[in-house]
Write an enzyme that holds these catalytic residues in place. Structure first.
Site, PDB file in Angstrom:
ATOM      1  CG  HIS A  36      -5.290   6.780  -0.469  1.00  0.00           C
ATOM      2  ND1 HIS A  36      -5.591   5.635  -1.174  1.00  0.00           N
ATOM      3  CD2 HIS A  36      -4.890   7.691  -1.403  1.00  0.00           C
ATOM      4  CE1 HIS A  36      -5.347   5.833  -2.452  1.00  0.00           C
ATOM      5  NE2 HIS A  36      -4.935   7.076  -2.626  1.00  0.00           N
ATOM      6  CG  ASP A  54      -7.600   2.824  -4.032  1.00  0.00           C
ATOM      7  OD1 ASP A  54      -6.832   3.071  -3.080  1.00  0.00           O
ATOM      8  OD2 ASP A  54      -7.704   1.700  -4.568  1.00  0.00           O
TER       9      ASP A  54
END
Lengths: 448, 251
Positions: free
Chosen positions: A421, A425
């Site tokens: 992450h 995303d």
């Protein structure tokens, strides 16, 4: 008095980073004379063997730490009788040339007067009474007279295992060692002296104790490396997993049709892994960060895809991740062939160093074992790993062109993607997975 | 300001001869007669084992052409052979921190730096002394050291260009089951000789131990201590004529 001085031999400090050492060999036997500075024993730490010179001239009267045992720096490992011909092991003030040892010798030991006859009595007993400090400590803690413990060590020596077994067995502890009567035989001087509360002596043996029913084996290099990589990945990345359900009807049908042809014409097994890998490569080209890397404060993307395929080695000995280089250039047949070749060579240990380097994206396939969901750990420094789960027939709600719902039986498969992450995303990972699903559900043979 | 050290850059020397040389150099270093010294050489096929070597580690085929020697160095069994750079730093650790663990880490550092010249990222594994390449782990350099009065003997053996099969087929090297062994040539995919590596190895060692290494002519070595190997070395450097039954040579 000079001739009667007992000198302790301690585990020397072989550097500030060295906290313990293993006695590898006593170069002198008990009763032998040693000259000052003459090598008395050898110890090892790490991959270094070191000769320990005798701290004084005299006779070696006691060996407290046997060969093969590991003790902390500063632990008394033996005793010398300084001067000539001194044969009596009367504990006395340590005339200790080693600056590391400060602990006084005898607070718990029997007064010299009592110890002397005990030591004198038995050359036979002496043989048996050599026990390591840890054995002595356990004996003292449980008020056990060592001479009552059956020894299985060399020359009937009582080992740590023996004494622990003895404690376990609940065998009669010498009835609280009547403090008045001099304890029998050689138990006292040897057992008590090293047991004096010395700060240096904590856990002499780093080897772990096994509880009943436990079994131990050495951690292989491969496992250590895997352990380290997995921890490292969790330390540096921010892993998130997302899962998609995929209707594999079309892929199942195509594989069924092509399987025979692949085997006969090309000698290659067409596996689901190959089909899914091919579809995934196609999706990765559309979403380059899946194949990217964070390097310092740069995002690295690539014009090629090197797909690592996690291969488990037999007997749970670990896993290895051979890499299909430039996978984007290969058609389905090429991918199937590459996977088969790499997996074979991985299991037969025929991979070259080059075969396992340079991966940019990894696929793992626990579905073969029936797994239906997983959260794999990213193979650093990559950014994503695709986890292929089992294909399972499930009731599935479908709708026809008129919007009528019905339930059908479908071969369904979960695909799980763990991604970093820091770089990727959910709004990037999910469309990648959506495209991969589309590739599989609408498999276009002309493309692959 | 780095200290001067001697560099003995030798050819292929039988293990026992090299051991005699190490001992005499160590005696000289320990007495301050000569500065810290570094011996670089190769060995003919030799298996060495230490006191902590388990019997099961040795499973040498009866027909293997190899010498088997017990040594006093730390560590377990290992294999030496032509194509492996053997480095014996004879250092007085009183000048290098009196810490045997740190000394091992420094030796590893020297090898890691030497390998950087070939764009190889080698590494350590905590608790597994030596130098490794990773993914999957494979050992390229073994370390075993003996210390007496803080003077070191033995050192490291870096696999440059040799068949690593003996490490696993003849012995269970270092007592490590399942460990893979590799060579510099296998890693970089082109042939490279021990001679090519000597320079970067010596340079890295000099950097790590802050020594400015001066090559020592073999004739000087013979003056140090009367040792058979010295005499042979001196002869060789005079004559340049290799006795056919001898493998000692001097560069």
């Amino acid at each position: 008095m000079a001739a009667g001085t007992a000198v302790e031999v301690v585990m020397p400090q072989m550097g500030v980073s060295v906290s313990e050492g293993t006695v590898t060999q006593w170069l002198k036997a008990v009763g032998e004379t040693v000259a000052p500075d003459e090598p008395l024993l050898e110890i090892s730490t790490d991959k270094v063997d070191t000769e320990v010179p005798s701290p004084a001239g005299g006779v070696l009267t006691e060996i407290l730490v046997a060969e093969g045992e590991t003790v902390e720096v500063g632990t008394v490992i033996g005793t010398l009788q300084a001067g000539e011909g001194a044969a009596v092991a009367a504990p006395a003030a340590p005339a200790d040339p080693q600056p590391t040892v400060t602990a006084p010798n005898e607070p718990l030991a029997a007064p010299a007067g009592e110890a002397t006859p005990a030591a004198k009595t038995g050359t036979d007993d002496e043989q048996r009474s050599f026990v390591s400090p840890v054995v002595a400590r356990i004996a003292a803690e449980h008020s056990i007279n060592i001479s009552t413990v059956p020894g299985t060590g060399r020359g009937g020596r009582v080992t740590k295992k023996d004494i622990l077994a003895f404690v376990e067995s609940g065998a009669p502890t010498a009835p609280a060692t009547p403090a008045s009567a001099p304890p029998p035989a050689a138990a006292t001087p040897v057992a008590a002296a090293p047991d004096a509360p010395k700060p240096a002596q904590k856990s002499p043996e780093p080897a772990q104790e096994l509880a009943p029913g436990e079994h131990s084996e050495r951690l292989t290099v491969m496992r250590r490396a895997i352990a380290e990589h997995m921890r490292h990945s969790l330390e540096v990345s921010a892993p998130v997993t997302t899962a998609f359900e995929i209707d594999m009807s079309r892929v199942v049908a195509i594989r069924k049709r092509l399987k025979g042809e692949y085997a006969e014409q090309h000698g290659v097994r067409l596996t689901y892994l190959a089909l899914i890998t091919r579809a995934a490569i196609d999706a990765v080209t559309q979403w380059p960060w899946i194949n990217g890397e964070i390097r310092g404060n740069q995002i690295i993307t690539r014009s090629y895809i090197n797909v690592g395929i996690a291969v488990a080695l037999d007997d749970g000995k670990g896993l290895i991740v051979p890499v299909i280089k430039n996978a984007e250039e290969k058609n389905l047949l090429g991918i199937a062939r590459a996977i088969e070749d790499l997996a074979d060579r991985a299991r037969n240990k025929k991979l070259s160093p080059d075969d396992v380097q340079g991966g940019t994206f990894t696929i793992t396939n626990p579905g073969g074992f029936g797994a239906i969901f997983g959260t794999p750990i990213i193979n650093q420094p990559q950014s994503a790993i695709l986890d292929i789960e089992a294909i399972v027939k499930r009731p599935w709600v479908i709708d026809d062109e008129n919007g009528n719902d019905s339930i059908a039986i479908k071969p369904m498969m979960n695909l799980c993607l763990t991604y970093d992450h820091r770089l990727i995303d959910g709004a990037y990972a999910a469309p990648f997975m959506r495209d991969l699903r589309t590739n599989l559900e609408t498999w276009d043979e002309s493309r692959y | 300001m780095s200290r001067v050290g001697y560099l003995f850059d030798l050819g292929c020397v039988p293990y026992r001869d090299a051991w005699a040389l190490q001992q005499s150099v160590a005696a000289a270093v320990g007495q301050g007669a000569i500065p810290d010294s570094v011996i670089l050489l190769e060995h003919p096929p030799t298996i060495t084992y230490g006191r902590r070597t388990d019997e099961e580690e040795l499973h040498v085929p009866a027909d293997a052409d190899v010498e088997i020697v017990e040594t006093n160095r730390g560590g377990k069994s290992t294999f030496h052979g032509p194509g492996q750079l053997v480095c014996y730093p004879i250092l007085d650790l009183n000048r290098h921190g009196r810490d045997v663990k740190r000394y091992c880490r420094d030796l590893e550092e020297a090898v890691i730096r030497a390998l950087q010249a070939y764009e190889l990222e080698a590494r350590r594994f905590d608790g597994l002394t030596g130098v490794w390449l990773d993914r999957p782990p494979r050992k390229i350099c073994s370390i075993g050291v003996h210390v007496s009065r803080w003077v070191t003997t033995h050192g490291y053996a870096l696999n440059v260009d040799l068949d690593p099969a003996p490490f696993t087929e003849w012995i269970t090297a270092c007592g490590l089951e399942d460990a893979a062994f590799t060579t510099l040539t296998a890693e970089i995919g082109r042939s490279i000789s021990v001679g090519d590596v000597r320079e970067s190895a010596a340079e890295a060692l000099g950097d790590v131990f802050d020594l400015s290494l001066e090559p020592l002519p073999a004739s000087d070595v013979s003056d140090l201590w009367p040792q058979p190997s010295h005499e042979r070395l001196a002869e060789r450097s005079k004559g340049e004529q290799a006795p056919t039954d001898e493998t000692v040579s001097v560069r």
